[in-house]
Design an enzyme around this catalytic site. Structure first.
Site, PDB file in Angstrom:
ATOM      1  N   ARG A  16       6.136   2.998  -2.421  1.00 18.74           N
ATOM      2  CA  ARG A  16       5.699   3.090  -3.812  1.00 18.74           C
ATOM      3  C   ARG A  16       5.721   4.540  -4.281  1.00 18.74           C
ATOM      4  NH1 ARG A  16       3.430  -0.870  -6.253  1.00 18.74           N
ATOM      5  NH2 ARG A  16       2.624  -1.767  -4.311  1.00 18.74           N
ATOM      6  N   GLU A  39      11.052  -1.631   1.389  1.00 22.70           N
ATOM      7  CA  GLU A  39      10.757  -2.191   0.069  1.00 22.70           C
ATOM      8  C   GLU A  39      10.430  -1.058  -0.907  1.00 22.70           C
ATOM      9  OE1 GLU A  39       6.642  -4.002  -1.719  1.00 22.70           O
ATOM     10  OE2 GLU A  39       7.196  -4.562   0.312  1.00 22.70           O
ATOM     11  N   THR A  68       6.490  -5.546  -5.863  1.00 20.50           N
ATOM     12  CA  THR A  68       5.829  -5.656  -7.164  1.00 20.50           C
ATOM     13  C   THR A  68       6.778  -6.279  -8.192  1.00 20.50           C
ATOM     14  OG1 THR A  68       4.698  -3.602  -6.530  1.00 20.50           O
ATOM     15  CG2 THR A  68       4.216  -4.473  -8.695  1.00 20.50           C
ATOM     16  N   LYS A 128       2.978 -12.888   2.426  1.00 19.14           N
ATOM     17  CA  LYS A 128       2.305 -11.585   2.412  1.00 19.14           C
ATOM     18  C   LYS A 128       0.814 -11.832   2.175  1.00 19.14           C
ATOM     19  CE  LYS A 128       2.132  -7.659  -0.824  1.00 19.14           C
ATOM     20  NZ  LYS A 128       2.848  -7.023  -1.949  1.00 19.14           N
ATOM     21  N   GLY A 158      -4.358  -1.622   3.755  1.00 13.67           N
ATOM     22  CA  GLY A 158      -5.335  -1.055   4.675  1.00 13.67           C
ATOM     23  C   GLY A 158      -4.947  -1.103   6.140  1.00 13.67           C
ATOM     24  N   GLY A 178       1.869   0.687   3.367  1.00 15.40           N
ATOM     25  CA  GLY A 178       1.957   1.399   2.101  1.00 15.40           C
ATOM     26  C   GLY A 178       1.623   2.867   2.231  1.00 15.40           C
ATOM     27  N   SER A 179       0.465   3.266   1.659  1.00 15.95           N
ATOM     28  CA  SER A 179       0.144   4.692   1.571  1.00 15.95           C
ATOM     29  C   SER A 179      -0.149   5.315   2.934  1.00 15.95           C
ATOM     30  CB  SER A 179      -1.051   4.909   0.640  1.00 15.95           C
ATOM     31  OG  SER A 179      -2.188   4.190   1.098  1.00 15.95           O
TER      32      SER A 179
END
Length: 211
Positions: A16, A39, A68, A128, A158, A178-179
């Site tokens: 992202r 992704e 998304t 997911k 998380g 993700g992050s």
């Protein structure tokens, strides 16, 4: 092909905020670390350009897709850019059907058994589990007791190298990262370090899986 990519390494990179000019270098370090599914969420800058660059740049055994995805018309643009996978935060029927009509792999977001059964009924390839922060590994174990045999559940949200084992023991077959893996502005070298930490943990956890 998507299932094969997940079997080789169940970690999905969620990039992202990725910018097109960063895509080849970031893709390289992720592939070198062993990740085989990447992704690019559509709320990133010029996401279709990044998807196209990744698809051109990376070997054929790496699946590249979009996250998304909220509208059916976005599915067509993802395919035109070279994307092979549609990842959604929800299970909107119109998007599910558009993805299947285009022949793309499909990973919708689900948060209840009702959503899970409905998504599988529309042809979802994997589910997911999102957001995983509001659930527990026991949820996966309970769902897998009633969902069709072979259903693949991937917690997203998380996930860190330190908390994978309980999810895997409960029956998860991979994770969306993700992050914890990538944040906008990170260098390829920084992403490489994080990717290696996740892959090392994945290898350790899968070797120690309790079932």
């Amino acid at each position: 092909m998507f299932q094969q990519a997940l079997k080789s390494n169940g970690l999905i990179a969620i990039l992202r905020g990725l910018r097109p000019e960063e895509a080849p270098a970031i893709g390289d370090v992720l592939y070198e670390a062993g990740l085989r599914v990447i992704e690019v969420p559509l709320n990133s800058p010029s996401p279709y350009d990044s998807i196209g660059l990744l698809r051109l740049h990376l070997p054929a055994d790496c699946v590249v897709g979009a996250g998304t995805v909220l509208q059916p018309e976005q599915v067509r643009r993802v395919k035109e850019a070279g994307g092979q996978l549609i990842v959604m935060p929800h299970s909107g029927r119109e998007v599910l059907r558009a993805a299947k009509a285009e022949g793309l792999f499909l990973s919708p977001g689900v948060a209840t058994p009702t959503e899970a059964f409905a998504a599988l009924g529309e042809g979802a390839d994997v589910l997911k589990l999102f957001p995983a922060e509001q659930m527990a590994p026991a949820v996966i174990k309970a769902w897998l007791a009633v969902l069709p045999a072979g259903t693949v559940l991937l917690p997203v949200g998380g996930i860190s190298p330190d908390n994978m084992q309980p999810w895997l023991d409960a029956g998860a077959q991979g994770f969306g990262l993700g992050s914890g893996l990538f944040k906008p502005g990170m260098s390829a070298a920084d992403v490489a370090v994080r990717a290696q930490a996740y892959v090392t943990a994945w290898q350790h956890c899968t070797a120690n899986r309790s079932h």
